[in-house]
Scaffold this active site. Structure first.
Site, PDB file in Angstrom:
ATOM      1  N   LYS A 112      -1.423  -9.272   0.036  1.00 40.51           N
ATOM      2  CA  LYS A 112       0.173  -8.567  -0.480  1.00 40.51           C
ATOM      3  C   LYS A 112      -0.138 -10.356  -2.311  1.00 40.51           C
ATOM      4  O   LYS A 112       0.937  -9.842  -2.705  1.00 40.51           O
ATOM      5  CB  LYS A 112       0.608  -8.833   0.515  1.00 40.51           C
TER       6      LYS A 112
HETATM    7  C1  PLP Z   1      -1.851  -4.890   3.402  1.00 40.20           C
HETATM    8  C2  PLP Z   1      -2.844  -4.898   4.225  1.00 40.20           C
HETATM    9  C3  PLP Z   1      -3.889  -4.237   3.795  1.00 40.20           C
HETATM   10  C4  PLP Z   1      -3.807  -2.890   3.458  1.00 40.20           C
HETATM   11  O1  PLP Z   1      -3.547  -2.576   1.951  1.00 40.20           O
HETATM   12  P1  PLP Z   1      -3.622  -1.120   1.753  1.00 40.20           P
HETATM   13  O2  PLP Z   1      -3.010  -1.541   0.114  1.00 40.20           O
HETATM   14  O3  PLP Z   1      -1.879  -1.192   1.601  1.00 40.20           O
HETATM   15  O4  PLP Z   1      -4.441  -0.283   1.416  1.00 40.20           O
HETATM   16  C5  PLP Z   1      -5.539  -4.473   4.079  1.00 40.20           C
HETATM   17  N1  PLP Z   1      -5.610  -5.660   4.973  1.00 40.20           N
HETATM   18  C6  PLP Z   1      -4.376  -6.428   4.521  1.00 40.20           C
HETATM   19  C7  PLP Z   1      -4.704  -8.090   5.356  1.00 40.20           C
HETATM   20  C8  PLP Z   1      -3.311  -6.750   3.978  1.00 40.20           C
HETATM   21  O5  PLP Z   1      -2.268  -7.306   4.322  1.00 40.20           O
END
Ligand code: PLP
Length: 469
Positions: A112
């Site tokens: 993120k």
């Molecule tokens: C948010 C997240 C995901 C999923 O990503 P999306 O963009 O919502 O599909 C997968 N792994 C981790 C560690 C995340 O923080």
């Protein structure tokens, strides 16, 4: 470059305007009128660029309303060695012909940060240009909230109010958020579960008068600038994986929840990046795997969503899927609206007629990984290479293995670092992960959090008192 709504009810807008708006006024999501194209020569000319400079090139194709030198200042501030001490998106090989793409070297050890760090820069810029302020009110169960706080800390014109369910986050997640002492960051622990916190946020943002009076906003996963920032690392990963090998196709596997990360890969492919397969990896909450295997989209309620050991993928209604469905339905807002009406009426959206195009024209593959798969994959990778991968990345590796082809590099997006999920790692391999000095310091730092009853009036009063104006 201009942006329209998937539901047809928005005049075309520029990037900066769109990024501040969240949902389009008709409830749809903003998409580019047409994806920018990157030809083979241009792509080749990007090989020598540092990450921040590549980001300026790629984001610049979308954010045509931001002058190049200003954009460059933002990408360099977002993607610095200081923010990404382990390198900015390093690639490393593991066993079975798989290469991991390191998206989790930022301040909160999850991918993120890649989008949020840029969002912090560009939001500050767009607000300044518009001469306004923003009060971000959100609810988090972990990763998104901490990435947002680390991206927006100390920013002018922006306050963050982040609600979390009291006593329900891991010690690591709490420390990541509550150790921040910046004046513009407000951690609020609500006496309740995540849905209670989420409902409080909805109550406030649903009150249009309050929302307008206090410039409330959100930075959730549908934010256009987040998707655009994520497109960059697909280009970066391709350029690194094919260095010295020319214009080679690669496949990419993506641990998925809200369909934000893999949507960025879909955009990159649509722009001309040679991606062969986009492989969606789901955990036990496998609504999207079902969709890509059968053409039936059957979202589940939060009660039907399981709590798993890859918690950031515990999502049963993928908010960004609409952006892909818009293309699948011929970019026809009428068909989009009809599809949602069908889903509302029947609880399922039947796109079986389009099934051959999902794997064919669009290149999607998919699969599901369970708790047992996760543990076995973490163990297998550890035994083969000594490398410890996190549970979400393990879901990606597990599903990717079924799609490895001779002569086609298989990249797996590493969406978090294992230190965040110590319990599952110990269960898989019996090893304690060594924490860096910085992490240990963070875990021991004093914490700052306001405790609040599950009460809308209390939240209103707090936000009114502390909002940026
Ligand atoms: C948010 C997240 C995901 C999923 O990503 P999306 O963009 O919502 O599909 C997968 N792994 C981790 C560690 C995340 O923080």
């Amino acid at each position: 470059m201009q942006y329209i709504s998937t539901r047809g009810g928005m005049e075309p807008t520029e990037f900066c305007e769109t990024l501040l708006e969240g949902l389009a006024p008709d409830g749809g999501l903003a998409v580019p009128t047409q994806l920018p194209a990157v030809d083979a020569d241009t792509l080749e000319s990007w090989r020598g660029l540092a990450y921040a400079d590549l980001a300026t090139e790629v984001i610049g194709l979308f954010a045509t309303d931001i002058p190049r030198d200003e954009l460059s200042a933002m990408t360099h501030a977002a993607y610095s060695a200081e923010k990404f001490p382990g390198g900015i998106v390093p690639l490393r090989d593991i066993d079975g012909g798989i290469t991991l793409v390191g998206l989790s070297e930022g301040p909160t050890l999850a991918f993120k940060d890649m989008a949020m760090q840029f969002l912090g820069q560009v939001m500050e810029y767009a607000l300044e240009r518009r001469g306004t302020t923003l009060n971000i009110v959100g609810a988090t169960s972990g990763d998104t909230g901490s990435a947002a706080e680390h991206a927006f800390r100390g920013k002018k014109h922006i306050n963050v109010f982040m609600l979390s369910p009291q006593g329900r986050m891991s010690g690591f997640q709490r420390a990541q958020m509550f150790s921040l002492t910046d004046e513009n960051i407000h951690n609020i622990a609500v006496d309740g579960v995540f849905d209670d916190a989420q409902n409080l946020v909805k109550a406030l943002s649903g009150d249009l008068e309050f929302k307008r009076a206090h410039n409330l906003g959100a930075v959730n996963s549908i934010n256009l600038a987040r998707i655009v920032a994520q497109v960059v690392y697909y280009f970066w990963a391709w350029l690194r994986a094919t260095d010295g090998r020319g214009r080679l196709e690669v496949s990419v596997a993506v641990p998925s929840g809200n369909f934000g990360n893999i949507l960025a890969g879909y955009f990159a492919k649509g722009m001309g990046l040679p991606i062969r397969k986009l492989v969606l990896a789901a955990n036990e909450n496998n609504v999207l795997d079902e969709f890509f295997r059968t053409g039936l989209y059957r979202p589940r309620s939060s009660q039907q969503t399981l709590a798993t050991s890859s918690p950031s993928m515990d999502i049963s209604k993928a908010s960004n899927l609409e952006r892909f469905l818009f293309d699948l339905l011929g970019r026809d807002p009428q068909r989009m609206n009809d599809a949602w009406a069908e889903l509302d009426a029947n609880g399922v959206l039947d796109l079986t007629a389009e099934l051959p195009r999902l794997a064919g024209e669009f290149g999607f593959g998919s699969g599901t990984s369970t708790h047992a798969d996760r543990l076995a994959t973490i163990k297998a990778v550890y035994e083969a290479t000594g490398d410890i991968i996190d549970p979400h990345t393990a879901d990606g590796v597990k599903v990717a293995r079924d799609y490895v082809e001779e002569g086609v590099p298989m990249l797996v997006m590493e969406t978090a670092k294992p230190a965040k999920f110590q319990e599952t790692i110990t269960e898989a391999i019996g090893v304690e992960i060594e924490l860096s000095d910085e992490l240990r310091e963070m875990l021991d730092a004093p914490q700052r959090v306001v405790e609040m009853p599950n009460d809308e009036r209390a939240l209103r009063a707090y936000v009114s008192d502390h909002a940026a104006h």
